[in-house]
Design an enzyme around this catalytic site. Sequence first.
Site, PDB file in Angstrom:
ATOM      1  CE  LYS A 195      98.585  87.757 -84.112  1.00 60.64           C
ATOM      2  NZ  LYS A 195      99.328  86.842 -84.997  1.00 60.64           N
ATOM      3  CB  SER A 219      98.620  88.170 -88.631  1.00 57.41           C
ATOM      4  OG  SER A 219      99.044  87.139 -87.761  1.00 57.41           O
ATOM      5  CB  SER A 270     101.871  85.763 -88.162  1.00 54.66           C
ATOM      6  OG  SER A 270     101.057  85.868 -89.299  1.00 54.66           O
TER       7      SER A 270
END
Length: 448
Positions: free
Chosen positions: A50, A125, A149
């Site tokens: 990420k 996210s 997330s």
Amino acid sequence: MITLKEALKLSKEELENFKNDLKAKIEANPDLNAYIDVNNVGDGVPIAIKDNIQVKDWSVTSASNVLQGYIAPYNATVIEKMKKAGLSPFGRVNMDEFAMGSTTESSFYGKTLNPHAKDRVPGGSSGGSAAAVGAGLAIAALGSDTGGSIRQPAAFCGIVGMKPTYGRVSRYGLGAFASSLDQIGPMTQNVEDAAILYDIISGSDDKDSTNAKMDDKVTPNLNADRKLTIAVLPKYVENASQDIKDAYNKAIEALKAQGHTIVEREMMDAKFSISAYYITATAEATTNLARYDGIRYGNRVDGKNLEDTFIQTRSKGFGDEVKRRIMLGNFVLSSGYYEAYYVKAQKTRHIIKDEYAKIFEDVDLILSPATPTVANKFGELENPMDMYLSDIYTISVNLAGLPALSLPICKNADGMPVGLQLIAKAYDEQTLFDGSLSLEKQINYKGQ
Ligand code: GLN
């Protein structure tokens, strides 16, 4: 796609070939926009990262304009631990700007699409991580979970996503959103891979003062045959969509078939956790994001003087959602409102923690929805409040600091994956993985 467990057995040469093929496959499938970059460092098993986790010499931007041009000067602890275990960061994946969001639409790099239906969001996210694994474009990925997330995008994309107990995984090198809630965790194709990756990234780290400094490992003791007591929450589930309720009932039957004892418990209305979360998280975010001033990191927009440079940089550098949260955070921390909002939110947080503790007095795990619906279509959530409500089932787990794992149960009539989560006591990842493995076996969900 081969699993992480299988990939760890490949020879150096097999791995090199695999990585070349994977790179070609990613480049041939750009439409999902899961990857921002396909960088390869090292000769280990490739793991997608990420864009808020520091990988030395990579551009790391939290999908924000304000961090364009920033190059990470060091590795996050999770990256160091991965490298020691024969894993390599391979590609940075898309996310909501500064991990604020539930759809991956707020990224500076444009939205990511759901691999199961391109007119739907992948969740957020960590939407890039989930879409990459769900589309067979990554063996596994790292995500971060502040209010859901990891678990919510995992549920939307039909993969496994695990949020560790707060403090289990070092946050050193993770772009901070809300420091008392953030945890890095694995996003994988199955429960066993999640356990393997969790074992690799978790454990002691002196560089993070909130690190639990515990080094026990889950994988050597993984046991799907343990008989557990699992709480279900009939009232709590009432507000979920029919797809989720159907999956919930299916999971209960599967757990019974595996010999677990099901007991009924209740939780207070989840709307209180939404309020407590959005006050706590925005307050912490306001403080954490103060450092992006155009001087210390990344992008700068020169103004008339120093103050104007701060204003121009922050006005042009941050997107709307981030600005909304900075304003909200400043408001709840302001002297006139601190007692009314921030202090109340902390009290609510304690009540939520106590409520979980009470349930865990005599149960091993809680079965809960991960999301109120399956992945929504782009544009379906019209205002920020609708989006905030989509976190209703994940947020309280972060407020209480507990570990939880979301796994796919079935698909709905439209072919969209439906995921649910299991929640465990703090530091009881062993039981979380044991129970999840048992549920996964019985459910036998078939991926793509
Ligand atoms: N969707 C939640 C939010 O927008 C959670 C984000 C997260 O876990 N990083 O804050």
